[in-house]
Scaffold this motif. Structure first.
Motif, PDB file in Angstrom:
ATOM      1  N   VAL A 132      -1.086  51.522  -4.074  1.00 24.85           N
ATOM      2  CA  VAL A 132      -0.572  52.943  -3.474  1.00 24.85           C
ATOM      3  C   VAL A 132       0.451  53.380  -4.778  1.00 24.85           C
ATOM      4  N   ALA A 133       1.384  52.434  -4.754  1.00 25.96           N
ATOM      5  CA  ALA A 133       2.581  52.892  -5.813  1.00 25.96           C
ATOM      6  C   ALA A 133       1.995  53.344  -7.221  1.00 25.96           C
ATOM      7  N   ALA A 239       6.859  54.705  -6.551  1.00 21.54           N
ATOM      8  CA  ALA A 239       7.037  53.651  -5.798  1.00 21.54           C
ATOM      9  C   ALA A 239       7.931  54.096  -4.488  1.00 21.54           C
ATOM     10  N   SER A 240       8.697  54.968  -4.858  1.00 24.07           N
ATOM     11  CA  SER A 240       9.507  55.312  -3.487  1.00 24.07           C
ATOM     12  C   SER A 240       8.521  56.120  -2.525  1.00 24.07           C
ATOM     13  N   VAL A 243       6.980  53.302  -0.549  1.00 18.15           N
ATOM     14  CA  VAL A 243       7.855  52.983   0.286  1.00 18.15           C
ATOM     15  C   VAL A 243       7.949  53.762   1.686  1.00 18.15           C
ATOM     16  N   SER A 244       8.228  55.022   1.303  1.00 23.42           N
ATOM     17  CA  SER A 244       8.374  56.147   2.244  1.00 23.42           C
ATOM     18  C   SER A 244       7.348  56.036   3.357  1.00 23.42           C
ATOM     19  N   ALA A 245       6.084  55.899   2.859  1.00 19.81           N
ATOM     20  CA  ALA A 245       4.935  55.984   3.581  1.00 19.81           C
ATOM     21  C   ALA A 245       4.963  54.940   4.660  1.00 19.81           C
ATOM     22  N   ALA A 246       5.412  53.718   4.139  1.00 16.16           N
ATOM     23  CA  ALA A 246       5.479  52.433   5.051  1.00 16.16           C
ATOM     24  C   ALA A 246       6.723  52.606   6.101  1.00 16.16           C
ATOM     25  N   ASN A 247       7.680  53.182   5.645  1.00 13.75           N
ATOM     26  CA  ASN A 247       8.842  53.336   6.630  1.00 13.75           C
ATOM     27  C   ASN A 247       8.451  54.147   7.893  1.00 13.75           C
ATOM     28  N   LEU A 248       7.669  55.301   7.483  1.00 13.37           N
ATOM     29  CA  LEU A 248       7.110  56.259   8.367  1.00 13.37           C
ATOM     30  C   LEU A 248       6.296  55.489   9.588  1.00 13.37           C
ATOM     31  N   GLY A 261       4.049  47.417  -9.230  1.00 13.88           N
ATOM     32  CA  GLY A 261       2.844  47.892  -9.141  1.00 13.88           C
ATOM     33  C   GLY A 261       2.858  49.263  -9.876  1.00 13.88           C
ATOM     34  N   ALA A 262       4.062  50.261  -9.638  1.00 10.51           N
ATOM     35  CA  ALA A 262       4.125  51.395 -10.159  1.00 10.51           C
ATOM     36  C   ALA A 262       4.248  51.336 -11.680  1.00 10.51           C
TER      37      ALA A 262
END
Length: 305
Positions: A132-133, A239-240, A243-248, A261-262
């Motif tokens: 995803v990144a 990448a951020s 990670v933000s999507a995962a945090n949500l 990955g990015a």
């Protein structure tokens, strides 16, 4: 102290390894100096752990139910040890994976039921986050690159790129607090330690970044693939976003996997050299780290708990 010392050790280890994923592209591309990068980490990690880490903390605290303070201390010590060994080799590994692996090892040693459904969801997020990144990094690059070409004047171009890379690094540092450091905060929260102690964790993380993170920063920022200002911003911001999507979703993912990955995904998209040998070594670390942390945790809990 039996719990506090390992918690601080873990926060320091996150700073020594994971801070490279937050500012490695900025330092590696020469846009931000090392000491300024550490200051940036300290400020935005603090904001992240206080403002953005509730979902991740709740997930992690749920996985430690039934454990005493001494047992959680051994979990943190095992995870921090595996992360520190990787930092000695200059390898960016996943502190999140190390903590989850350590928790699973401890649960098995203590006979506590493991929530394999939650572990499975987290593991799936680990696999998906670098992909995803990479997608986000390419998307940001395709939007950002044409806009940069419209900026007139070398001074204006340099100033714009510096501020955008700085913004992406600040965003990543916020995510470091909201995700990786919130793993530690979540374990302490399950034992009634919360609030102001998050500030101590954030400061300890910054100390880890200052004292031990430079080699990992160079691995991330220079050795995977060439990074100019445009690529640095696109990789870091992509990448951020992942990670933000995962945090949500409350999923503790690895910012390290996301940034690797990015960078590699964008490098392949641009047709640039990607150090596949280094990537394979990093990927091996992603597998070995949670197994090592889990094994050490399992043995320590059997012997000492």
């Amino acid at each position: 102290m039996i719990l506090i010392a390992p918690a601080l050790f873990m926060a320091w280890a996150i700073g020594a390894n994971d801070s490279a994923k937050a500012v490695g592209t900025a330092v590696g591309s020469g846009i931000i100096g090392f000491k300024r990068a550490v200051m940036l980490i300290g400020v935005f990690v603090m904001l992240g752990v206080f403002l953005g880490g509730a979902g991740v903390s709740d997930t992690i605290s749920g996985m430690s139910e039934g454990m005493t303070r001494n047992q959680v201390g051994l979990v943190l010590f095992s995870a921090a040890t595996s992360v520190t060994l990787a930092s000695l080799w200059g390898k960016p590994i996943s502190t999140t994976q190390s903590i989850i692996g350590s928790l699973v090892g401890a649960s098995l040693a203590l006979g506590i039921p493991v929530d394999w459904w939650t572990v499975g969801k987290i593991a799936a997020a680990w696999v998906l986050s670098p992909l995803v990144a990479a997608f986000f990094a390419v998307a940001v690059y395709r939007i950002y690159s044409p806009l940069v070409k419209r900026i007139h004047g070398l001074r204006n171009l340099e100033l714009t790129q510096k501020w955008l890379v700085f913004t992406a690094a600040a965003y990543s540092s916020f995510n470091l607090g909201a995700n990786e450091l919130s793993n530690v905060a979540g374990l302490l929260q399950s034992l009634g330690i919360d609030g102001p102690f998050r500030l101590v964790l954030a400061l300890t993380l910054a100390l880890g970044a200052l004292t031990f993170s430079y080699n990992v920063m160079i691995t991330v920022g220079r050795d995977i693939s060439p990074l100019g200002p445009t690529s640095a911003f696109s990789s870091q911001f992509g990448a951020s976003l992942a990670v933000s999507a995962a945090n949500l979703l409350g999923l503790p993912v690895s910012s390290g996997q996301a940034i690797v990955g990015a960078i590699s995904g964008l490098g392949l998209y641009k047709g640039e050299h990607v150090n596949t040998g280094l990537l394979l070594g990093i990927a091996r670390g992603w597998v070995v780290a949670p197994i090592a942390a889990g094994t050490l945790s399992y043995l320590l809990l059997l012997l000492l708990a």
